[in-house]
Design a protein around this motif. Sequence first.
Motif, short mmCIF file in Angstrom:
data_model
loop_
_atom_site.label_atom_id
_atom_site.label_comp_id
_atom_site.label_asym_id
_atom_site.label_seq_id
_atom_site.Cartn_x
_atom_site.Cartn_y
_atom_site.Cartn_z
N LYS A 143 0.92 -1.12 0.25
CA LYS A 143 -0.06 0.06 0.30
C LYS A 143 0.99 1.30 -0.36
O LYS A 143 2.34 1.24 -0.08
N ARG A 200 -0.14 1.63 -4.19
CA ARG A 200 0.23 0.21 -4.22
C ARG A 200 0.14 -0.97 -5.49
O ARG A 200 -0.07 -0.39 -7.00
N ARG A 225 -1.25 -1.50 -9.09
CA ARG A 225 -2.33 -2.34 -8.98
C ARG A 225 -2.79 -2.02 -10.08
O ARG A 225 -3.38 -1.00 -10.70
#
Length: 209
Positions: free
Chosen positions: A123, A146, A179
């Motif tokens: 994160k 992320r 991500r």
Amino acid sequence: HEGGENDFDANKRARVGGVGRNTDDNLESRTQGAACLLGREKIQAIDRDYVHYYTLSVGGEEGCDQFIFQHFNELCVIGIAPSHKAISNGNTVVGIDFDVGRSGDLSGNKPSGKKKAGAKFMKEDSRLCDIICKGGERYRIRCCMRGLLLEINERLVEDPSLLNRKPCSEGYIAIVQPRTGEENLLSLKSANLITEENYLKSRELKSSE
């Protein structure tokens, strides 16, 4: 990267599979693009293929600036900016500790296979490492985005001086795959990123060009 492959061969290899396709083969090709960032000369040779982002005072610590260099194939290289307190004003880095945070020792993070099994999800505030300076100061380095942690720069354990000498190339900290759906880093408010132009203005620095 060593051997017979030159900078442009490595760059061409990183293009395999196209941009933005979420296939296993394309993930593998994006991971291979990391070889392009293992030397300052290589960055200069294919600089047009990278977008340079920065984030200031990470974690609310004034002067703890970091960068994210994103290749056109979405792969991101994370490190400390030249203005970071650990390497500015005559400070010298003497050590790096990857055994920090809730993720444990990240030096053992070695994803395998096309699906990168075993890659840790990070994160924005996940700790990648701590940098230790000669005066005993210890600075936490965050992921600032992320995604999947594909690689940490283990060379820094043996040669932490790379952070002082080549922070934006061979002294990089980690390589992260964004991500899915968050590849456009500048649009993410949580990342708090700024362009290189705004970074240079904020820190009153001159471009290296």
